[in-house]
Design a protein around this motif. Structure first.
Motif, PDB file in Angstrom:
ATOM      1  N   SER A  85     -10.355  -4.743  19.262  1.00 46.95           N
ATOM      2  CA  SER A  85      -9.482  -4.183  20.299  1.00 46.95           C
ATOM      3  C   SER A  85      -8.348  -3.383  19.657  1.00 46.95           C
ATOM      4  O   SER A  85      -8.157  -3.399  18.433  1.00 46.95           O
ATOM      5  CB  SER A  85      -8.884  -5.310  21.143  1.00 46.95           C
ATOM      6  N   ASP A  86      -7.562  -2.697  20.483  1.00 45.09           N
ATOM      7  CA  ASP A  86      -6.390  -1.984  19.978  1.00 45.09           C
ATOM      8  C   ASP A  86      -5.412  -2.951  19.320  1.00 45.09           C
ATOM      9  O   ASP A  86      -4.774  -2.629  18.310  1.00 45.09           O
ATOM     10  CB  ASP A  86      -5.686  -1.239  21.116  1.00 45.09           C
ATOM     11  N   GLU A 122      -3.007   5.227  -0.785  1.00 48.81           N
ATOM     12  CA  GLU A 122      -3.838   4.103  -0.356  1.00 48.81           C
ATOM     13  C   GLU A 122      -3.527   3.713   1.079  1.00 48.81           C
ATOM     14  O   GLU A 122      -4.434   3.415   1.872  1.00 48.81           O
ATOM     15  CB  GLU A 122      -3.604   2.906  -1.275  1.00 48.81           C
ATOM     16  N   PHE A 123      -2.232   3.721   1.424  1.00 51.32           N
ATOM     17  CA  PHE A 123      -1.833   3.365   2.782  1.00 51.32           C
ATOM     18  C   PHE A 123      -2.458   4.323   3.795  1.00 51.32           C
ATOM     19  O   PHE A 123      -3.018   3.899   4.807  1.00 51.32           O
ATOM     20  CB  PHE A 123      -0.312   3.381   2.904  1.00 51.32           C
ATOM     21  N   ASP A 124      -2.367   5.624   3.537  1.00 52.81           N
ATOM     22  CA  ASP A 124      -2.909   6.622   4.468  1.00 52.81           C
ATOM     23  C   ASP A 124      -4.420   6.448   4.635  1.00 52.81           C
ATOM     24  O   ASP A 124      -4.944   6.532   5.753  1.00 52.81           O
ATOM     25  CB  ASP A 124      -2.605   8.031   3.979  1.00 52.81           C
ATOM     26  N   GLU A 125      -5.116   6.211   3.514  1.00 50.94           N
ATOM     27  CA  GLU A 125      -6.570   6.051   3.589  1.00 50.94           C
ATOM     28  C   GLU A 125      -6.948   4.827   4.417  1.00 50.94           C
ATOM     29  O   GLU A 125      -7.840   4.882   5.277  1.00 50.94           O
ATOM     30  CB  GLU A 125      -7.150   5.927   2.182  1.00 50.94           C
ATOM     31  N   THR A 144      -8.409   2.096   9.581  1.00 49.13           N
ATOM     32  CA  THR A 144      -8.059   1.086  10.580  1.00 49.13           C
ATOM     33  C   THR A 144      -8.226   1.617  11.988  1.00 49.13           C
ATOM     34  O   THR A 144      -8.857   0.988  12.855  1.00 49.13           O
ATOM     35  CB  THR A 144      -6.602   0.614  10.373  1.00 49.13           C
ATOM     36  N   TYR A 145      -7.673   2.790  12.245  1.00 48.22           N
ATOM     37  CA  TYR A 145      -7.722   3.331  13.597  1.00 48.22           C
ATOM     38  C   TYR A 145      -9.104   3.879  13.962  1.00 48.22           C
ATOM     39  O   TYR A 145      -9.396   4.091  15.143  1.00 48.22           O
ATOM     40  CB  TYR A 145      -6.650   4.399  13.775  1.00 48.22           C
ATOM     41  N   LYS A 146      -9.960   4.097  12.944  1.00 46.59           N
ATOM     42  CA  LYS A 146     -11.332   4.523  13.216  1.00 46.59           C
ATOM     43  C   LYS A 146     -12.274   3.337  13.382  1.00 46.59           C
ATOM     44  O   LYS A 146     -13.402   3.495  13.867  1.00 46.59           O
ATOM     45  CB  LYS A 146     -11.837   5.417  12.084  1.00 46.59           C
ATOM     46  N   LEU A 163     -12.803  -3.817   9.953  1.00 40.76           N
ATOM     47  CA  LEU A 163     -11.377  -4.067   9.733  1.00 40.76           C
ATOM     48  C   LEU A 163     -11.115  -5.035   8.576  1.00 40.76           C
ATOM     49  O   LEU A 163     -10.176  -4.851   7.802  1.00 40.76           O
ATOM     50  CB  LEU A 163     -10.738  -4.641  11.008  1.00 40.76           C
ATOM     51  N   GLU A 164     -11.961  -6.052   8.451  1.00 41.22           N
ATOM     52  CA  GLU A 164     -11.676  -7.147   7.516  1.00 41.22           C
ATOM     53  C   GLU A 164     -11.481  -6.696   6.065  1.00 41.22           C
ATOM     54  O   GLU A 164     -10.544  -7.149   5.393  1.00 41.22           O
ATOM     55  CB  GLU A 164     -12.800  -8.186   7.621  1.00 41.22           C
TER      56      GLU A 164
END
Length: 242
Positions: free
Chosen positions: A17-18, A41-44, A49-51, A58-59
């Motif tokens: 979920s969101d 690394e954060f941006d990647e 995450t949002y994709k 996610l894990e």
């Protein structure tokens, strides 16, 4: 006897979920603030995450982080019950009880610079008193991510032909009592914080030098605002007619 057992669906295949995605994003923001991830690394990982569409996607994004908590349907539900909303429903406010470290050993009680500089920042432990001295040098004391052993904290700043900078979050109670002699001791940050905030008193003197006390948002909040702007741009591209 008939076997009435059913194989439960594999958790990694369940749709996220969101709230689940935002929970992972919050862990990534904490990792950047602690210096565990760099901005690339954060941006990647944030893009991934949002994709992400499932728990299995996610894990792995936080698997190598100390604060890692596997993203599961039950853990997400527990978070919602605990907070009464999505985990980041109030991402700006600091949870001050979590920032108190009563009984802990201070990371440092002294900052000294002579023809040099020093810095105290990140998730360091601040004791009841911290003393900073700079002569022909400079130092930075950043309290935005710090933890505190006491709710009454005294930061003593002394500088001779040097500069000291104290950085506090916007929601901290701050009192500035220093003075300058042929120098400056900025007191514009004096003001009340949110309930439960430590009371930080900045005092001392500046001789032919300067002490600045600034209120700045936390790095995690900067990242959150950056994410919101990026998501807004993506939404505008996806819905150009809106």
């Amino acid at each position: 006897m008939s076997d009435d057992h059913r194989t439960p669906p594999r958790l990694p295949d369940l749709r996220a979920s969101d709230a689940d995605r935002e929970r992972v994003a919050e862990q990534l923001r904490d990792a950047v603030a602690e210096g565990r991830l760099d901005m690339t690394e954060f941006d990647e990982r944030l893009d991934a995450t949002y994709k992400a569409r499932t728990y299995g996607e996610l894990e792995p994004l936080t698997r190598d982080l100390p604060s890692h908590e596997p993203v599961t349907a039950s853990s997400a539900k527990a978070d919602l019950i605990k907070h009464g909303a999505a985990p980041s429903s109030d991402p700006v406010a600091i949870n001050w009880p979590e920032r108190m470290a009563e009984g802990a050993e201070p990371t440092s009680t002294l900052g000294f610079a002579f023809w040099s500089g020093f810095g105290r920042k990140g998730s360091w432990v601040v004791g009841r008193q911290f003393t900073a001295f700079a002569m022909w040098g400079g130092g930075e004391i950043d309290l935005r991510e710090a933890r505190f052993t006491d709710r009454d904290v005294e930061i003593r700043c002394f500088t001779i032909m040097g500069g000291l900078q104290v950085v506090v979050p916007p929601d901290m109670t701050v009192v500035v009592r220093g003075f300058g002699v042929m120098g400056g001791f900025d007191d514009r940050a004096t003001g009340e914080g949110t309930p439960g905030s430590p009371r930080v008193v900045v005092k001392g003197f500046a001789l032919m030098g300067g002490v600045g006390v600034d209120r700045k948002i936390r790095r995690a909040e900067k990242l959150r605002q950056r994410e919101e702007r990026r998501r807004a741009r993506l939404e505008r591209r996806a819905n150009p007619d809106d």
